[in-house]
Design a protein around this motif. Sequence first.
Motif, PDB file in Angstrom:
ATOM      1  N   HIS A 132      10.852   1.802   1.852  1.00  0.00           N
ATOM      2  CA  HIS A 132       9.657   2.296   2.386  1.00  0.00           C
ATOM      3  C   HIS A 132       9.606   2.428   3.855  1.00  0.00           C
ATOM      4  O   HIS A 132       8.983   2.004   4.784  1.00  0.00           O
ATOM      5  CB  HIS A 132       8.483   0.955   2.192  1.00  0.00           C
ATOM      6  CG  HIS A 132       8.963  -0.483   2.859  1.00  0.00           C
ATOM      7  ND1 HIS A 132       9.217  -1.287   4.122  1.00  0.00           N
ATOM      8  CD2 HIS A 132       8.650  -1.263   2.586  1.00  0.00           C
ATOM      9  CE1 HIS A 132       9.187  -2.491   4.336  1.00  0.00           C
ATOM     10  NE2 HIS A 132       9.309  -2.340   2.905  1.00  0.00           N
ATOM     11  N   HIS A 133      10.224   3.146   3.975  1.00  0.00           N
ATOM     12  CA  HIS A 133      10.813   3.848   5.631  1.00  0.00           C
ATOM     13  C   HIS A 133      10.338   4.640   6.001  1.00  0.00           C
ATOM     14  O   HIS A 133      10.231   6.347   5.593  1.00  0.00           O
ATOM     15  CB  HIS A 133      12.749   4.134   5.679  1.00  0.00           C
ATOM     16  CG  HIS A 133      13.422   3.125   5.317  1.00  0.00           C
ATOM     17  ND1 HIS A 133      13.299   1.971   6.373  1.00  0.00           N
ATOM     18  CD2 HIS A 133      14.132   3.406   4.826  1.00  0.00           C
ATOM     19  CE1 HIS A 133      14.501   1.795   6.342  1.00  0.00           C
ATOM     20  NE2 HIS A 133      15.164   1.871   4.565  1.00  0.00           N
ATOM     21  N   ARG A 134       8.932   4.425   6.338  1.00  0.00           N
ATOM     22  CA  ARG A 134       7.393   5.719   6.445  1.00  0.00           C
ATOM     23  C   ARG A 134       7.793   6.071   7.610  1.00  0.00           C
ATOM     24  O   ARG A 134       7.499   5.637   9.160  1.00  0.00           O
ATOM     25  CB  ARG A 134       6.724   4.628   6.310  1.00  0.00           C
ATOM     26  CG  ARG A 134       4.996   6.286   6.483  1.00  0.00           C
ATOM     27  CD  ARG A 134       3.901   4.833   5.951  1.00  0.00           C
ATOM     28  NE  ARG A 134       3.390   4.295   4.897  1.00  0.00           N
ATOM     29  CZ  ARG A 134       2.682   4.351   5.002  1.00  0.00           C
ATOM     30  NH1 ARG A 134       1.701   3.691   5.755  1.00  0.00           N
ATOM     31  NH2 ARG A 134       2.664   2.710   3.095  1.00  0.00           N
ATOM     32  N   SER A 135       7.655   7.290   8.010  1.00  0.00           N
ATOM     33  CA  SER A 135       7.105   8.160   9.415  1.00  0.00           C
ATOM     34  C   SER A 135       5.931   9.073   9.715  1.00  0.00           C
ATOM     35  O   SER A 135       5.130   9.375   8.928  1.00  0.00           O
ATOM     36  CB  SER A 135       8.570   9.376   9.370  1.00  0.00           C
ATOM     37  OG  SER A 135       8.442  10.297  10.546  1.00  0.00           O
ATOM     38  N   GLU A 136       5.001   8.268  10.386  1.00  0.00           N
ATOM     39  CA  GLU A 136       4.036   8.763  10.657  1.00  0.00           C
ATOM     40  C   GLU A 136       3.791   9.874  11.254  1.00  0.00           C
ATOM     41  O   GLU A 136       4.784  10.412  12.322  1.00  0.00           O
ATOM     42  CB  GLU A 136       3.192   7.363  11.806  1.00  0.00           C
ATOM     43  CG  GLU A 136       3.163   5.784  11.019  1.00  0.00           C
ATOM     44  CD  GLU A 136       2.617   5.781   9.188  1.00  0.00           C
ATOM     45  OE1 GLU A 136       1.703   6.941   9.783  1.00  0.00           O
ATOM     46  OE2 GLU A 136       2.534   4.437   9.146  1.00  0.00           O
ATOM     47  N   ILE A 143       4.656   9.309   3.974  1.00  0.00           N
ATOM     48  CA  ILE A 143       4.634   9.330   2.382  1.00  0.00           C
ATOM     49  C   ILE A 143       6.383   8.270   2.391  1.00  0.00           C
ATOM     50  O   ILE A 143       7.330   8.168   3.094  1.00  0.00           O
ATOM     51  CB  ILE A 143       5.080  10.909   1.585  1.00  0.00           C
ATOM     52  CG1 ILE A 143       4.273  11.816   2.010  1.00  0.00           C
ATOM     53  CG2 ILE A 143       4.971  10.496   0.296  1.00  0.00           C
ATOM     54  CD1 ILE A 143       2.740  11.293   2.070  1.00  0.00           C
ATOM     55  N   ASP A 144       5.658   7.344   1.599  1.00  0.00           N
ATOM     56  CA  ASP A 144       6.782   6.472   1.010  1.00  0.00           C
ATOM     57  C   ASP A 144       7.477   6.607   0.050  1.00  0.00           C
ATOM     58  O   ASP A 144       8.414   6.293  -0.278  1.00  0.00           O
ATOM     59  CB  ASP A 144       5.931   5.124   0.568  1.00  0.00           C
ATOM     60  CG  ASP A 144       5.215   4.335   1.605  1.00  0.00           C
ATOM     61  OD1 ASP A 144       5.639   4.301   2.597  1.00  0.00           O
ATOM     62  OD2 ASP A 144       4.109   4.028   1.580  1.00  0.00           O
ATOM     63  N   LEU A 199      14.849  12.457   3.498  1.00  0.00           N
ATOM     64  CA  LEU A 199      16.086  11.159   2.857  1.00  0.00           C
ATOM     65  C   LEU A 199      16.865  11.260   4.118  1.00  0.00           C
ATOM     66  O   LEU A 199      16.948   9.794   3.401  1.00  0.00           O
ATOM     67  CB  LEU A 199      17.019  12.698   1.519  1.00  0.00           C
ATOM     68  CG  LEU A 199      16.062  12.941   1.062  1.00  0.00           C
ATOM     69  CD1 LEU A 199      17.083  13.855  -0.186  1.00  0.00           C
ATOM     70  CD2 LEU A 199      16.609  11.950  -0.429  1.00  0.00           C
ATOM     71  N   ALA A 200      17.104  11.527   4.873  1.00  0.00           N
ATOM     72  CA  ALA A 200      17.205  10.783   5.944  1.00  0.00           C
ATOM     73  C   ALA A 200      16.961   9.689   6.701  1.00  0.00           C
ATOM     74  O   ALA A 200      17.764   8.731   7.019  1.00  0.00           O
ATOM     75  CB  ALA A 200      17.931  11.618   7.213  1.00  0.00           C
ATOM     76  N   ARG A 201      15.626   9.657   5.986  1.00  0.00           N
ATOM     77  CA  ARG A 201      14.825   8.040   6.870  1.00  0.00           C
ATOM     78  C   ARG A 201      14.495   7.536   5.624  1.00  0.00           C
ATOM     79  O   ARG A 201      14.159   6.388   6.090  1.00  0.00           O
ATOM     80  CB  ARG A 201      13.523   8.558   8.014  1.00  0.00           C
ATOM     81  CG  ARG A 201      12.464   8.959   6.724  1.00  0.00           C
ATOM     82  CD  ARG A 201      11.150   9.356   7.172  1.00  0.00           C
ATOM     83  NE  ARG A 201      10.026  10.097   6.398  1.00  0.00           N
ATOM     84  CZ  ARG A 201       9.816   9.693   5.231  1.00  0.00           C
ATOM     85  NH1 ARG A 201       9.064   8.628   4.811  1.00  0.00           N
ATOM     86  NH2 ARG A 201       8.379  10.443   4.833  1.00  0.00           N
ATOM     87  N   GLY A 202      14.640   8.191   4.589  1.00  0.00           N
ATOM     88  CA  GLY A 202      14.713   6.394   3.686  1.00  0.00           C
ATOM     89  C   GLY A 202      14.008   6.561   2.718  1.00  0.00           C
ATOM     90  O   GLY A 202      13.384   5.881   1.818  1.00  0.00           O
ATOM     91  N   ILE A 203      13.435   8.141   2.338  1.00  0.00           N
ATOM     92  CA  ILE A 203      12.705   7.759   1.920  1.00  0.00           C
ATOM     93  C   ILE A 203      12.490   7.448   0.071  1.00  0.00           C
ATOM     94  O   ILE A 203      13.659   7.630   0.102  1.00  0.00           O
ATOM     95  CB  ILE A 203      11.632   9.316   1.517  1.00  0.00           C
ATOM     96  CG1 ILE A 203      10.129   9.647   0.623  1.00  0.00           C
ATOM     97  CG2 ILE A 203      12.400  10.175   0.614  1.00  0.00           C
ATOM     98  CD1 ILE A 203       9.248  11.116   1.291  1.00  0.00           C
ATOM     99  N   GLY A 204      12.015   6.700  -0.756  1.00  0.00           N
ATOM    100  CA  GLY A 204      11.740   6.751  -2.006  1.00  0.00           C
ATOM    101  C   GLY A 204      11.746   8.204  -2.987  1.00  0.00           C
ATOM    102  O   GLY A 204      10.869   8.543  -2.298  1.00  0.00           O
ATOM    103  N   ILE A 205      12.447   7.721  -3.814  1.00  0.00           N
ATOM    104  CA  ILE A 205      12.037   9.140  -4.668  1.00  0.00           C
ATOM    105  C   ILE A 205      12.679   8.106  -6.307  1.00  0.00           C
ATOM    106  O   ILE A 205      12.941   8.007  -6.405  1.00  0.00           O
ATOM    107  CB  ILE A 205      13.846  10.216  -4.688  1.00  0.00           C
ATOM    108  CG1 ILE A 205      13.804  11.037  -3.121  1.00  0.00           C
ATOM    109  CG2 ILE A 205      13.875  11.154  -5.754  1.00  0.00           C
ATOM    110  CD1 ILE A 205      12.809  11.846  -2.618  1.00  0.00           C
ATOM    111  N   ASP A 240       0.560  -1.465   0.146  1.00  0.00           N
ATOM    112  CA  ASP A 240       0.380   0.105  -0.140  1.00  0.00           C
ATOM    113  C   ASP A 240       1.100   1.087   0.354  1.00  0.00           C
ATOM    114  O   ASP A 240       1.082   2.195   0.911  1.00  0.00           O
ATOM    115  CB  ASP A 240      -1.145   0.329   1.342  1.00  0.00           C
ATOM    116  CG  ASP A 240       0.172  -0.477   2.760  1.00  0.00           C
ATOM    117  OD1 ASP A 240       0.481  -0.331   2.562  1.00  0.00           O
ATOM    118  OD2 ASP A 240      -0.966   0.386   3.386  1.00  0.00           O
ATOM    119  N   LEU A 241       1.812   1.592  -0.914  1.00  0.00           N
ATOM    120  CA  LEU A 241       2.437   2.518  -0.911  1.00  0.00           C
ATOM    121  C   LEU A 241       1.436   4.388  -0.859  1.00  0.00           C
ATOM    122  O   LEU A 241       0.952   4.002  -1.123  1.00  0.00           O
ATOM    123  CB  LEU A 241       3.407   2.505  -2.333  1.00  0.00           C
ATOM    124  CG  LEU A 241       4.229   1.772  -2.122  1.00  0.00           C
ATOM    125  CD1 LEU A 241       5.494   1.382  -3.515  1.00  0.00           C
ATOM    126  CD2 LEU A 241       5.894   1.738  -1.595  1.00  0.00           C
TER     127      LEU A 241
END
Length: 246
Positions: free
Chosen positions: A242-246, A77-78, A109-115, A24-25
């Motif tokens: 997918h390092h998502r921050s809620e 956001i993923d 970017l620090a948490r690893g969001i996809g770009i 569920d991106l």
Amino acid sequence: MPELTTVRHAPAQRRRVPDGERADLRIVVATGSGRYADPWHPFEATSELVASILSDDGAEVSVNTDVDDALQRLEGIDVLVVNAGDPWRHDSHPAPVPPESVAGLDAALARGIGIVSLHSAVSSLRDYAAWAPAIGAVWVPTVSMHPPFGETRIRVLEHEATEGMADFEVSDERYCFLQSLGESQVVAEHRHDDRAFPTAWTRRHGRSRVSCSLLGHDERSYESAGHRELLKRLTRWSGRGHHRSE
């Protein structure tokens, strides 16, 4: 500042998801308007096509027509998709962007969001020091170029994101002579004057997975089934962190 418009696209279907890939991106498409708009690219139309393609692939997609605002709203956001133009083409002394926007992209970017960077995004976000090093290339005025818009063949190269894909035809521009920054793995290429140039590539930037496609000048580009499939594949690959921050 342009008027903020956010359009949400719910997933159109649920597909079988490979191991390591999120089902569920959550994706935001930051689309060019205001100083990120230009006379050549119909960003609103192409961003809606991008959102539709990715929601048909099972993602939850929103489109934000204010690029700087979008970068302040990346928690949860993923994958960030940028479909925007050069903000510096309007004048020689551009106004500074909101510091909250710069901090938002840096934190994501620090948490690893996809770009996923699309087409002219290689010339965009020039006020964001992290952007060009993250995507691995930049359009250089007077050096970078493209031949006239037209039908071209895209050669698909071996990569986990493109496994099983065939070469395809597309109506688009062919960007050439970009400045490369760091190492990337080219996953598709085109030719100009008997020379191969990257069409799409992937790379790692810290914890983030980053994909770049130089396709997507206007709506005609997305009529290509091969291009639509490449977009889906690159987005899935970028979203696998997918390092998502809620």
